[in-house]
Design an enzyme around this catalytic site. Sequence first.
Site, PDB file in Angstrom:
ATOM      1  N   ASP A   2       0.832  -1.209   0.000  1.00  0.00           N
ATOM      2  CA  ASP A   2       0.000   0.000   0.000  1.00  0.00           C
ATOM      3  C   ASP A   2       0.866   1.257   0.000  1.00  0.00           C
ATOM      4  O   ASP A   2       1.855   1.314  -0.731  1.00  0.00           O
ATOM      5  CB  ASP A   2      -0.946  -0.044   1.210  1.00  0.00           C
ATOM      6  CG  ASP A   2      -2.275   0.583   0.873  1.00  0.00           C
ATOM      7  OD1 ASP A   2      -2.335   1.812   0.814  1.00  0.00           O
ATOM      8  OD2 ASP A   2      -3.254  -0.149   0.651  1.00  0.00           O
TER       9      ASP A   2
ATOM     10  N   HIS B 280      -3.785   5.072   4.088  1.00  0.00           N
ATOM     11  CA  HIS B 280      -4.478   3.847   3.701  1.00  0.00           C
ATOM     12  C   HIS B 280      -3.804   2.573   4.234  1.00  0.00           C
ATOM     13  O   HIS B 280      -4.461   1.691   4.784  1.00  0.00           O
ATOM     14  CB  HIS B 280      -4.538   3.832   2.168  1.00  0.00           C
ATOM     15  CG  HIS B 280      -5.544   2.918   1.587  1.00  0.00           C
ATOM     16  ND1 HIS B 280      -5.195   1.762   0.928  1.00  0.00           N
ATOM     17  CD2 HIS B 280      -6.893   2.979   1.546  1.00  0.00           C
ATOM     18  CE1 HIS B 280      -6.289   1.160   0.508  1.00  0.00           C
ATOM     19  NE2 HIS B 280      -7.338   1.873   0.862  1.00  0.00           N
TER      20      HIS B 280
ATOM     21  N   SER C 235     -11.781  -1.474   1.272  1.00  0.00           N
ATOM     22  CA  SER C 235     -10.359  -1.727   1.522  1.00  0.00           C
ATOM     23  C   SER C 235     -10.155  -2.729   2.648  1.00  0.00           C
ATOM     24  O   SER C 235      -9.232  -3.531   2.612  1.00  0.00           O
ATOM     25  CB  SER C 235      -9.660  -0.430   1.917  1.00  0.00           C
ATOM     26  OG  SER C 235      -9.507   0.377   0.800  1.00  0.00           O
TER      27      SER C 235
END
Lengths: 511, 85
Positions: free
Chosen positions: A58, A99, A258
């Site tokens: 990520d 994230h 996610s």
Amino acid sequence: GYRDINDIDINMNDPLFTKQWYLINTGQADGTPGLDLNVAEAWELGYTGKGVTIGIMDDGIDYLHPDLASNYNAKASYDFSSNDPYPYPRYTDDWFNSHGTRCAGEVSAAANNNICGVGVAYNSKVAGIRMLDQPFMTDIIEASSISHMPQVIDIYSASWGPTDNGKTVDGPRELTLQAMADGVNKVTVLIIWVLGQNGVYMLELKTVTWEHNAFAQIIKLSPYFKVPLMFTLQYFGIDFIATTDLYGNCTLRHSGTSAAAPEAAGVFALALEANLHLTWRDMQHLTVLTSKRNQLHDEVHRWRRNGVGLEFNHLFGYGVLDAGAMVKMAKDWKTVPERFHCVGGSIQEPEKIPPSGKLFLTLTTDACEGKENFVRYLEHVQAVITVNSTRRGDLNINMTSPMGTKSILLSRRPRDDDSKVGFDKWPFMTTHTWGEDPRGTWALEIGFVGSQPQRGVLKEWTLMLHGTQSAPYIDQIVKDYQSKLAMSKKEELEEELDEAVERSLKSILSK
Amino acid sequence: RGAVYSNHFLVELHDGGQAEAERVAAEHGFGGVRKLPFLESGYFFYHNGLAKARRRRSLQHKLRLEKDSRVRKAVQQEGFIRRKR
């Protein structure tokens, strides 16, 4: 076989724990009580992810975060685009690079430390593989990231993909595919990919995006629906997840889409702790056998049983993951037999797809019987299809197995107006015929669904079969006689017996 | 909307290991080289003198690499979009 949710005796002092409904769902946040990953049962059995490392591919991980620091695997972390061994999230004004930190918390946030929430596998380690904090990706970065330290990283978790605009048809490139194949074949790694966004127009797209290489080694999952998948996690409008956030903070607002990959990675980490010898194929078998229908329901797409009795749903796959059931089965699991690959047959004559009604084709196969690569018990099936049409998004493709299981390979994608490219040797895949005998007649139906009449030509349909020659569950230990494993094993024994009797009769008659 | 090209190159050598790859990279002005574990004789070359993203291919660099007898294949990496979910 479910226990009452009130019987679960798990107490954590982490302030966001009660908001993490996917761990234990008591109906908080308008959720459905019991519709969770059943991790409490796995925890009670002592499985918390010890000895397992999950790579979060990520935008980096806040490895100084007090809820993550103790579970951060620094040696397995890296950034290939900047060659940086310390992939801390790079600063942006809007905290956009939060994230990876959020994903890391969902899988590995420490338990009972009074900080944020609890990871699904709260004693596992996370490695930060920074790759998403740049405006574009290259094949070589993607491939390097997914092949980074496979001897240390057990599971790669990816919560990203191509642009989901309802018409992009894209997938991993050449090097990335090579890296994935190398990882799962030479080393036991597991790749978990989350598909798609939650936009209405994007739902159908997912059937063909990462599916396009039919990458059976990846455990694909979708937090939303309409994908022929192994399984899904589902959120039903509870779109946000409580987890760790950048700069030592916590958040209640991480995207549910996610979260699907790290949460599943956490469940598989628990299973790996129970049995470190599990391969990616074992994990897929365990997923099929232990996922639950739970309370998942859709009016249009009803639950059905495939040819060997395994319950599946077009939208939910084999159901929601059950960590408790998975660790119990994983503990005594014997690695499944070798996998074989057979080209079941091919039609390469152009066939017109009518503007109304459907083109219906059949293909009879012996599944390479009598040859070295005979496939008797199916795992994955691919329909390699070349088709052109005046509107790609209106194409609808279904395939039915000899045992009568209908898989939806492609449904309508209203935003896809392509009229030139079509699909060129596109390997659509289904897992819904899992365990079936592929011998017999397969049927393919192609038609258009939409307001305007369309024209199209099917140029190729090749049937690819992947599975085992010997019964995969016959040597497994059955503890729960109500389980899918027990049912499948019984089915296998009966079929083996029938076939043995048939062979004997043939032999006697020929004499 | 058009293609974007990066300063990353896939380079496959005929033979030779990391030391050979480093020599080739240095001679052609590439600042870094990294072995690709899944590809025999495959290396990731990156050029710090090139823009990270540009609209045109760096033909000079590619052609020079391709003319080198030690190099079997050189491919400049195209950029594409990946979105966080």
